[in-house]
Scaffold this active site. Structure first.
Site: not given
Ligand code: CAO
Length: 468
Positions: A260, A438-440
């Site tokens: 994401p 990476d928005h995780r």
């Protein structure tokens, strides 16, 4: 009996759709509610189910065709068993007399795969007239050959006068069967009374039955990628992908579909840094390097990773763990004749800018002369992609998996900058920076802080010595 299955209405003002996939074959025996084709309109991808059971004798459409509403999809030889079971409905007589009013005829509806179309199919049953009734499914007997007398069924409204089965997908029927209830008793909340799994669950709960377990989460629907015949619109040339292009394609698709992404942008005033760069360029040249923005950025980024360790990480999604790296290896995207390559400069944090400028020149040259080994392009902490040599203002780089962040750089330009103390605009050299992450594992606030730290370090090189 031979029956033509026609394309029902797909939505308001929609007269046709593109056939994306044909889900059945000639000779195949299909059941009621089995999906037969997928049609794409401007608004939705729609699965069209069959309303009869039988064997397919003809298919009139193929992927890529424009399917007209009301046009024939396929021809079905209705199975004897199906006819018998339909005719054997114990309330057949009643239903038959009810359906003298065609508005009462229940018709299966297309199933939506993605987005609901505005629904002319949902009609007001009390007010519908035969003229105003949407085409929906028409179960017209196929045209009889001219030499044979018109078949009986063609004269009788037999298919229309039968009780059509409750509109529900096979999976929903299965849930009902397993719960021991009759699907036709379940009130459907969908378009045209279509029964969903949720309707079955609510019905079972209302009857005091045991809770029906949730179905496993549906897999994300992927739209089949089917190229149209591009030669229809002019001359085309095909050539195989090179190995590098193929590898790039695989890597980028994996990154884009699994990570994401968020991209944030910032500008750094590098006016003073550029003066220093010019001043110290001869030193780098003497060592065999070139003191460029990229060489300096490798050092800045290596320092930033010490302050922001979450940018020097990888995600082990299977183990649900984040892996933090105690090494700092910086990848640099290099544009080559054969495509994009990303050699990795090891232990960038332990090297000075002149050493980094020399090594950058070496790896870029090895990339361009195709002398990089696979291992030279693996094990990075983060990647830098500098497109500023070519121009551009901003872009959104794709994270180089299994890394979690990538720094994009565009062309530095002179811009008017407001000097608060002097209360005037002065020309400054501004470098556009972007970080995709990476928005995780990286939150937006960290993304902004990271990028601001990089910009500050370019504006105040002492910061690297103090914090990095
Ligand atoms: N702003 C303004 N000028 C820039 C600049 C920037 N951000 N980056 C480079 N330049 C200038 C350099 O100063 C140099 O100018 P001079 O020739 O006048 O000295 C010129 O552009 C060429 O730079 P360079 O390429 O020799 O040096 P570099 O170290 O900055 O870059 C490398 C090295 C390997 C990163 C670069 O050659 C390259 O291949 N970049 C493309 C990366 C790429 O394709 N990324 C896309 C990935 S996603 O598809």
């Amino acid at each position: 009996m031979t029956i033509e299955l026609k394309l029902p209405e797909l939505g308001e003002n929609i007269t046709s759709g593109k056939v994306i996939a044909v889900l059945v074959n000639v000779g195949e025996t299909i059941e009621v509610d089995q999906s037969v084709i997928e049609v794409e309109t401007d608004k939705a991808l729609i699965e069209v189910p069959s309303s009869v059971e039988g064997t397919i004798t003809e298919i009139h459409l193929k992927p890529g065709d424009d399917a007209e509403v009301g046009g024939t999809i396929l021809v079905i030889e209705e199975s004897a068993a199906a006819m018998e079971s339909t005719l054997g409905e114990e309330n057949f007589e009643d239903i038959s007399s009810d359906t003298d009013d065609p508005a009462d005829t229940e018709k299966p509806q297309p199933m939506l795969i993605d987005e609901p179309p505005p629904s002319p199919i949902a009609k007001d049953e009390d007010t519908a007239t035969p003229e105003s009734e949407p085409a929906g499914y028409s179960l017209e007997p196929a045209e009889a050959p001219p030499e044979t007398p018109a078949p009986e069924t063609a004269e009788t409204p037999a298919p229309k006068s039968r009780k059509t089965p409750a509109p529900a997908a096979p999976s929903v029927r299965r849930i009902a069967r397993e719960a021991g209830i009759e699907i036709s008793e379940v009130p459907g909340s969908g378009i045209g009374g279509r029964i969903s799994a949720q309707d079955v669950r609510q019905f079972v709960a209302a009857q005091g039955g045991a809770a029906v377990p949730d179905a496993p989460a549906p897999a994300l629907m992927s739209v089949p990628v089917q190229l149209p015949d591009l030669a229809r619109w002019g001359e085309v040339k095909r050539e195989p992908m090179s190995g590098i292009r193929r590898a790039t394609s695989v890597n980028l698709t994996r990154a884009w579909t699994n990570i994401p992404h968020v991209t944030q942008c910032e500008k750094a005033d590098i006016s003073e840094l550029d003066d220093l760069r010019r001043k110290f360029s001869p030193k780098a040249e003497a060592a065999g390097g070139k003191l460029t923005v990229t060489a300096i950025l490798i050092k800045v980024i290596a320092s930033a990773l010490k302050v922001f360790p979450q940018f020097n990480a990888s995600v082990d999604a299977e183990a649900e763990e984040i892996i933090y790296k105690n090494y700092v290896h910086v990848g640099v995207a290099v544009d080559t004749e054969n495509g994009l390559l990303v050699p990795v400069i090891r232990d960038a944090d332990k090297k000075n800018i002149i050493e980094l400028s020399v090594e950058l020149g070496e790896v870029a040259e090895r990339a361009r002369s195709r002398r990089l080994a696979p291992d030279d392009m693996q094990g990075g902490s983060i990647t830098i992609t500098n497109l500023g040599g070519f121009g551009g203002t901003y872009f959104t780089p794709i994270v180089n998996w299994p890394e979690v962040a990538i720094l994009g750089v565009s062309r530095a330009r002179m811009e008017p900058a407001w000097m608060k103390d002097e209360e005037r605009f002065v020309p400054r050299l501004m470098l556009p920076l972007m970080v995709s992450y990476d928005h995780r594992v990286i939150d937006g606030a960290d993304g902004v802080k990271f990028l601001r730290w990089v910009a500050d370090a370019l504006e105040e090189p002492m910061l690297m010595s103090l914090e990095g």
